[in-house]
Design a protein around this motif. Sequence first.
Motif, short mmCIF file in Angstrom:
data_model
loop_
_atom_site.label_atom_id
_atom_site.label_comp_id
_atom_site.label_asym_id
_atom_site.label_seq_id
_atom_site.Cartn_x
_atom_site.Cartn_y
_atom_site.Cartn_z
N LEU A 172 -22.80 -7.76 35.04
CA LEU A 172 -23.74 -6.60 33.77
C LEU A 172 -25.29 -5.69 34.53
O LEU A 172 -25.53 -4.65 34.41
CB LEU A 172 -24.55 -8.02 33.09
CG LEU A 172 -25.84 -7.39 32.27
CD1 LEU A 172 -24.52 -7.00 31.00
CD2 LEU A 172 -25.68 -8.85 31.21
N THR B 16 -23.42 -2.94 35.80
CA THR B 16 -23.22 -1.44 35.00
C THR B 16 -23.41 -1.67 34.09
O THR B 16 -24.28 -0.37 33.33
CB THR B 16 -21.52 -2.62 34.68
OG1 THR B 16 -21.39 -3.93 33.62
CG2 THR B 16 -21.30 -2.46 35.43
N GLY B 17 -24.21 -2.54 33.91
CA GLY B 17 -25.60 -2.16 32.13
C GLY B 17 -25.10 -2.91 30.23
O GLY B 17 -25.50 -2.58 29.80
N ASP B 18 -24.01 -3.17 30.63
CA ASP B 18 -22.87 -3.39 29.86
C ASP B 18 -22.01 -3.92 29.88
O ASP B 18 -21.24 -4.16 30.31
CB ASP B 18 -22.14 -1.99 29.53
CG ASP B 18 -21.85 -2.06 28.35
OD1 ASP B 18 -19.91 -2.50 28.01
OD2 ASP B 18 -22.28 -1.70 27.43
N LEU B 19 -22.23 -5.36 28.34
CA LEU B 19 -21.77 -7.07 29.15
C LEU B 19 -20.58 -6.71 29.04
O LEU B 19 -19.56 -7.46 29.33
CB LEU B 19 -22.06 -7.56 27.58
CG LEU B 19 -21.47 -8.29 28.08
CD1 LEU B 19 -21.91 -9.65 28.95
CD2 LEU B 19 -21.25 -9.37 26.59
N HIS B 20 -19.86 -5.68 27.93
CA HIS B 20 -18.51 -5.27 28.13
C HIS B 20 -17.42 -5.09 29.46
O HIS B 20 -16.28 -5.51 29.70
CB HIS B 20 -17.96 -4.23 26.53
CG HIS B 20 -18.19 -5.18 25.01
ND1 HIS B 20 -17.66 -6.30 24.83
CD2 HIS B 20 -19.40 -5.36 24.65
CE1 HIS B 20 -18.67 -6.46 23.54
NE2 HIS B 20 -18.92 -6.19 23.49
N LEU B 21 -18.35 -3.78 29.89
CA LEU B 21 -17.22 -3.05 30.58
C LEU B 21 -18.01 -4.71 32.08
O LEU B 21 -16.91 -3.83 32.75
CB LEU B 21 -18.80 -1.90 30.71
CG LEU B 21 -17.82 -0.98 32.43
CD1 LEU B 21 -17.36 -0.84 32.54
CD2 LEU B 21 -19.53 0.70 32.69
N GLU C 282 -24.50 5.19 32.51
CA GLU C 282 -24.99 3.77 32.00
C GLU C 282 -26.41 4.33 31.71
O GLU C 282 -27.18 4.88 31.52
CB GLU C 282 -25.51 3.46 33.85
CG GLU C 282 -24.67 3.65 35.21
CD GLU C 282 -25.40 2.79 36.45
OE1 GLU C 282 -25.87 2.75 36.35
OE2 GLU C 282 -24.19 3.35 37.01
N ASP C 283 -26.46 3.37 30.98
CA ASP C 283 -26.91 2.49 29.75
C ASP C 283 -27.48 1.00 29.44
O ASP C 283 -26.52 0.21 29.42
CB ASP C 283 -26.85 2.78 28.69
CG ASP C 283 -27.59 2.26 27.05
OD1 ASP C 283 -28.51 2.20 27.66
OD2 ASP C 283 -26.82 2.82 26.10
N TYR C 284 -28.75 0.85 30.38
CA TYR C 284 -29.51 -0.52 30.82
C TYR C 284 -30.09 -1.13 29.70
O TYR C 284 -31.12 -1.26 30.14
CB TYR C 284 -29.90 -0.89 31.61
CG TYR C 284 -29.32 -0.34 33.10
CD1 TYR C 284 -28.82 -1.78 33.93
CD2 TYR C 284 -28.99 0.85 33.65
CE1 TYR C 284 -27.77 -1.26 34.64
CE2 TYR C 284 -27.66 0.93 34.67
CZ TYR C 284 -27.43 -0.26 34.85
OH TYR C 284 -26.21 -0.11 36.04
N ARG C 285 -29.70 -0.74 28.21
CA ARG C 285 -30.80 -1.89 27.14
C ARG C 285 -30.57 -2.83 27.31
O ARG C 285 -31.09 -3.46 26.26
CB ARG C 285 -30.30 -0.59 25.97
CG ARG C 285 -30.98 0.35 26.31
CD ARG C 285 -30.95 1.36 25.08
NE ARG C 285 -30.51 3.01 25.52
CZ ARG C 285 -29.39 3.82 24.72
NH1 ARG C 285 -29.32 3.07 23.41
NH2 ARG C 285 -28.77 4.59 25.27
N VAL C 286 -29.14 -3.16 27.52
CA VAL C 286 -29.20 -4.88 27.10
C VAL C 286 -29.72 -5.66 27.82
O VAL C 286 -30.27 -5.50 29.56
CB VAL C 286 -27.40 -4.79 28.22
CG1 VAL C 286 -26.82 -6.18 28.30
CG2 VAL C 286 -26.30 -3.68 27.26
#
Length: 167
Positions: A25, A28-33, A81-85
């Motif tokens: 996580l 990648t910044g994405d839980l599913h990825l 990449e999107d790190y809003r998680v």
Amino acid sequence: MREADEEGFHEFVASRWPRLVRLALGLTGDLHLAEDLVQTALAKVYASWRRVRQAEDLDGYVYRVLCNANNDRFRKRRVVEDYRVLMSEPGEPDETATVEERAALWAALAELAPKQRAAVLLRYFEDLSEAQTAAVLGVSIGTVKSQTSDALRRLRTSSHLTDGGSR
């Protein structure tokens, strides 16, 4: 695969899954990825489990496979990449930081180059030594030192961390 080997692999996965997902996580910044990345890495480990389980540093070996699988994502196609998680250890409450502090930290980490981010996550979130981190990343100890030093300098001056996370 023999039944004992199969059982050993399943025990390994059950005991390491939360930490591997947390590391993925961060990468990648994405839980599913992240979960897909861990599954990809574990599929590679499973294919060679009989040999791999005898590794001197099994966790380090799996971290390296995970980091290499993440690097492969960048080789195959451009990755945005999107790190809003927001991250925390799955199943464990985070009592040391507020949601805003975590969000600010992950936003600042997102601004790091992928290799710097991997070095910081392995050194400070997975608590690996410089030598272990170098082995996982396939680089020299000096490279780990310079990558983490540069990353920490960038984090110290990040607007996400210096102004309370607001922009």
